[in-house]
Design a protein around this motif. Structure first.
Motif, PDB file in Angstrom:
ATOM      1  N   GLU A 248       1.036  -1.310  -0.162  1.00 46.96           N
ATOM      2  CA  GLU A 248      -0.066   0.327  -0.135  1.00 46.96           C
ATOM      3  C   GLU A 248       0.936   0.906  -0.391  1.00 46.96           C
ATOM      4  O   GLU A 248       0.848   2.131  -0.783  1.00 46.96           O
ATOM      5  CB  GLU A 248      -0.799   0.005   0.718  1.00 46.96           C
ATOM      6  CG  GLU A 248      -1.960   1.225   1.398  1.00 46.96           C
ATOM      7  CD  GLU A 248      -3.095   0.950   2.611  1.00 46.96           C
ATOM      8  OE1 GLU A 248      -2.856   1.694   3.594  1.00 46.96           O
ATOM      9  OE2 GLU A 248      -4.073   0.102   2.163  1.00 46.96           O
ATOM     10  N   ARG A 249       1.883   1.316   0.785  1.00 50.00           N
ATOM     11  CA  ARG A 249       2.527   2.640   0.928  1.00 50.00           C
ATOM     12  C   ARG A 249       3.816   2.488   0.044  1.00 50.00           C
ATOM     13  O   ARG A 249       4.576   3.334  -0.213  1.00 50.00           O
ATOM     14  CB  ARG A 249       3.261   2.637   2.507  1.00 50.00           C
ATOM     15  CG  ARG A 249       4.418   1.711   2.925  1.00 50.00           C
ATOM     16  CD  ARG A 249       4.404   2.206   3.841  1.00 50.00           C
ATOM     17  NE  ARG A 249       5.480   0.883   5.033  1.00 50.00           N
ATOM     18  CZ  ARG A 249       5.224   0.108   6.139  1.00 50.00           C
ATOM     19  NH1 ARG A 249       3.631   0.516   5.931  1.00 50.00           N
ATOM     20  NH2 ARG A 249       5.718  -1.140   5.582  1.00 50.00           N
ATOM     21  N   GLU A 250       3.794   1.577  -1.098  1.00 50.01           N
ATOM     22  CA  GLU A 250       5.084   1.681  -1.633  1.00 50.01           C
ATOM     23  C   GLU A 250       5.105   2.710  -2.731  1.00 50.01           C
ATOM     24  O   GLU A 250       3.611   2.931  -3.552  1.00 50.01           O
ATOM     25  CB  GLU A 250       4.995   0.439  -2.540  1.00 50.01           C
ATOM     26  CG  GLU A 250       6.647  -0.116  -3.435  1.00 50.01           C
ATOM     27  CD  GLU A 250       7.778  -0.144  -2.511  1.00 50.01           C
ATOM     28  OE1 GLU A 250       8.447   0.025  -3.329  1.00 50.01           O
ATOM     29  OE2 GLU A 250       7.711  -0.505  -1.483  1.00 50.01           O
ATOM     30  N   ASP A 251       5.917   3.368  -3.187  1.00 50.49           N
ATOM     31  CA  ASP A 251       6.057   4.338  -3.817  1.00 50.49           C
ATOM     32  C   ASP A 251       7.562   4.342  -4.962  1.00 50.49           C
ATOM     33  O   ASP A 251       8.570   4.031  -4.428  1.00 50.49           O
ATOM     34  CB  ASP A 251       6.258   5.272  -3.570  1.00 50.49           C
ATOM     35  CG  ASP A 251       6.082   6.747  -4.545  1.00 50.49           C
ATOM     36  OD1 ASP A 251       5.256   6.332  -6.077  1.00 50.49           O
ATOM     37  OD2 ASP A 251       6.848   7.884  -4.488  1.00 50.49           O
ATOM     38  N   PRO A 252       7.781   3.711  -6.525  1.00 54.25           N
ATOM     39  CA  PRO A 252       6.424   3.624  -7.388  1.00 54.25           C
ATOM     40  C   PRO A 252       4.878   2.866  -6.551  1.00 54.25           C
ATOM     41  O   PRO A 252       5.551   1.775  -6.085  1.00 54.25           O
ATOM     42  CB  PRO A 252       6.712   3.400  -8.737  1.00 54.25           C
ATOM     43  CG  PRO A 252       8.333   3.777  -8.136  1.00 54.25           C
ATOM     44  CD  PRO A 252       9.049   3.642  -6.886  1.00 54.25           C
ATOM     45  N   PRO A 253       3.983   2.959  -6.880  1.00 53.76           N
ATOM     46  CA  PRO A 253       2.568   2.414  -6.410  1.00 53.76           C
ATOM     47  C   PRO A 253       2.967   0.840  -7.509  1.00 53.76           C
ATOM     48  O   PRO A 253       3.316   1.005  -8.434  1.00 53.76           O
ATOM     49  CB  PRO A 253       1.835   3.206  -7.282  1.00 53.76           C
ATOM     50  CG  PRO A 253       2.180   3.936  -8.349  1.00 53.76           C
ATOM     51  CD  PRO A 253       3.620   4.167  -7.735  1.00 53.76           C
ATOM     52  N   LEU A 254       2.546   0.148  -6.022  1.00 56.23           N
ATOM     53  CA  LEU A 254       2.540  -1.399  -6.487  1.00 56.23           C
ATOM     54  C   LEU A 254       1.266  -1.549  -7.228  1.00 56.23           C
ATOM     55  O   LEU A 254      -0.296  -0.845  -6.015  1.00 56.23           O
ATOM     56  CB  LEU A 254       2.755  -2.298  -5.768  1.00 56.23           C
ATOM     57  CG  LEU A 254       4.612  -2.405  -6.058  1.00 56.23           C
ATOM     58  CD1 LEU A 254       4.859  -3.710  -4.825  1.00 56.23           C
ATOM     59  CD2 LEU A 254       5.108  -2.752  -7.065  1.00 56.23           C
ATOM     60  N   LEU A 255       0.400  -2.586  -7.624  1.00 53.18           N
ATOM     61  CA  LEU A 255      -1.435  -2.653  -7.670  1.00 53.18           C
ATOM     62  C   LEU A 255      -1.658  -3.772  -7.741  1.00 53.18           C
ATOM     63  O   LEU A 255      -1.177  -4.649  -8.269  1.00 53.18           O
ATOM     64  CB  LEU A 255      -1.436  -2.368  -8.916  1.00 53.18           C
ATOM     65  CG  LEU A 255      -1.500  -0.297  -9.965  1.00 53.18           C
ATOM     66  CD1 LEU A 255      -1.685  -0.317 -11.189  1.00 53.18           C
ATOM     67  CD2 LEU A 255      -1.555   0.433  -9.281  1.00 53.18           C
ATOM     68  N   ALA A 256      -2.311  -4.480  -6.876  1.00 52.12           N
ATOM     69  CA  ALA A 256      -2.033  -5.425  -6.590  1.00 52.12           C
ATOM     70  C   ALA A 256      -3.381  -6.088  -7.373  1.00 52.12           C
ATOM     71  O   ALA A 256      -4.478  -5.673  -7.238  1.00 52.12           O
ATOM     72  CB  ALA A 256      -3.019  -6.186  -5.190  1.00 52.12           C
ATOM     73  N   ASP A 257      -3.468  -7.185  -8.498  1.00 50.10           N
ATOM     74  CA  ASP A 257      -4.284  -7.484  -9.185  1.00 50.10           C
ATOM     75  C   ASP A 257      -4.787  -8.460  -8.621  1.00 50.10           C
ATOM     76  O   ASP A 257      -6.262  -8.749  -9.328  1.00 50.10           O
ATOM     77  CB  ASP A 257      -3.476  -8.146 -10.557  1.00 50.10           C
ATOM     78  CG  ASP A 257      -2.298  -6.971 -11.168  1.00 50.10           C
ATOM     79  OD1 ASP A 257      -3.275  -5.704 -10.916  1.00 50.10           O
ATOM     80  OD2 ASP A 257      -1.588  -7.320 -12.109  1.00 50.10           O
ATOM     81  N   SER A 258      -4.395  -9.659  -7.705  1.00 55.40           N
ATOM     82  CA  SER A 258      -5.672 -10.370  -7.330  1.00 55.40           C
ATOM     83  C   SER A 258      -4.295 -11.128  -6.163  1.00 55.40           C
ATOM     84  O   SER A 258      -3.330 -10.765  -5.834  1.00 55.40           O
ATOM     85  CB  SER A 258      -4.787 -12.374  -8.159  1.00 55.40           C
ATOM     86  OG  SER A 258      -4.259 -12.259  -8.947  1.00 55.40           O
ATOM     87  N   PHE A 259      -5.246 -11.827  -5.477  1.00 52.69           N
ATOM     88  CA  PHE A 259      -4.926 -11.997  -4.251  1.00 52.69           C
ATOM     89  C   PHE A 259      -5.426 -13.694  -3.699  1.00 52.69           C
ATOM     90  O   PHE A 259      -6.374 -13.809  -3.851  1.00 52.69           O
ATOM     91  CB  PHE A 259      -5.630 -10.698  -3.108  1.00 52.69           C
ATOM     92  CG  PHE A 259      -4.331 -11.087  -2.098  1.00 52.69           C
ATOM     93  CD1 PHE A 259      -3.613 -10.672  -1.427  1.00 52.69           C
ATOM     94  CD2 PHE A 259      -6.019 -11.194  -0.720  1.00 52.69           C
ATOM     95  CE1 PHE A 259      -2.939 -11.416  -0.578  1.00 52.69           C
ATOM     96  CE2 PHE A 259      -5.450 -11.090   0.406  1.00 52.69           C
ATOM     97  CZ  PHE A 259      -3.584 -11.508   0.684  1.00 52.69           C
ATOM     98  N   SER A 260      -4.860 -14.254  -2.883  1.00 49.61           N
ATOM     99  CA  SER A 260      -5.541 -15.101  -2.173  1.00 49.61           C
ATOM    100  C   SER A 260      -5.100 -15.550  -0.973  1.00 49.61           C
ATOM    101  O   SER A 260      -3.560 -15.614  -0.850  1.00 49.61           O
ATOM    102  CB  SER A 260      -5.933 -16.677  -3.526  1.00 49.61           C
ATOM    103  OG  SER A 260      -4.793 -17.753  -3.486  1.00 49.61           O
TER     104      SER A 260
END
Length: 179
Positions: free
Chosen positions: A139-151
């Motif tokens: 969440e706080r990573e910069d450059p931003p990371l986008l969570a595409d899927s999660f299980s």
């Protein structure tokens, strides 16, 4: 009048139910893709706004502007190098959170003009604290990371978790860092 045998009645309802299931499944998949596209479009708009703001703001020379823009996006000469950088960052984040990396897979990059979306899929194990720390780090990573899927799957009575996470990051690929 001819009677139908009971064995011939069931294929029609079965076929109808199968077709309805396929249509419903296709609709769900389509809705998921639309939601992902809307999310990516919002995130791209936010990044474009941030980049435009940096272009308008006076900075202390070209070096300062280059550093600010580099902080917003991954930059690399190729998709492979951008994926390697993203893999290194994600691996470090997993280790720092207390997770144990099991696998990383580089997914095909996507065009998202003016960026490339670099994508990875990872699998790791850890406890609940490791999962929480990793999610906060993403969440706080910069450059931003986008969570595409999660299980998440629980093992050992819920003490150990197996987590699968697919992430993507916008990148400028093949461009010089200096503008």
């Amino acid at each position: 009048m001819r009677r139908r045998s009971p064995g011939r009645v069931w294929p029609l309802p079965t076929a109808v139910l199968l077709a309805a299931g396929l249509v419903l499944g296709g609709g769900i998949h389509l809705e998921e893709r639309r939601a992902r596209l809307a999310l990516v479009e919002r995130q791209v708009a936010e990044l474009e706004t941030r980049l435009a703001r940096l272009d308008r703001e006076p900075s202390s020379g070209a070096a300062g502007a280059t550093e600010e823009v580099a902080d917003i996006l991954l930059r690399a000469e190729s998709d492979t190098l951008a994926a390697a950088e993203l893999q290194s960052r994600l691996t470090t984040m997993i280790a720092a959170a207390g997770g144990e990396l099991q696998s990383v897979r580089i997914l095909p990059a996507e065009d998202l003009a003016p960026f490339r979306l670099i994508r990875l899929e990872t699998r790791f194990s850890g406890d609940h604290a490791a999962l929480r720390e990793l999610l906060l780090a993403v969440e706080r990573e910069d450059p931003p990371l986008l969570a595409d899927s999660f299980s998440v799957r629980a093992r050992d009575g819920g003490e150990k978790l197996v987590i699968e996470l697919a992430v993507s990051a916008p990148a400028r690929v093949g461009e010089s860092v200096a503008r």
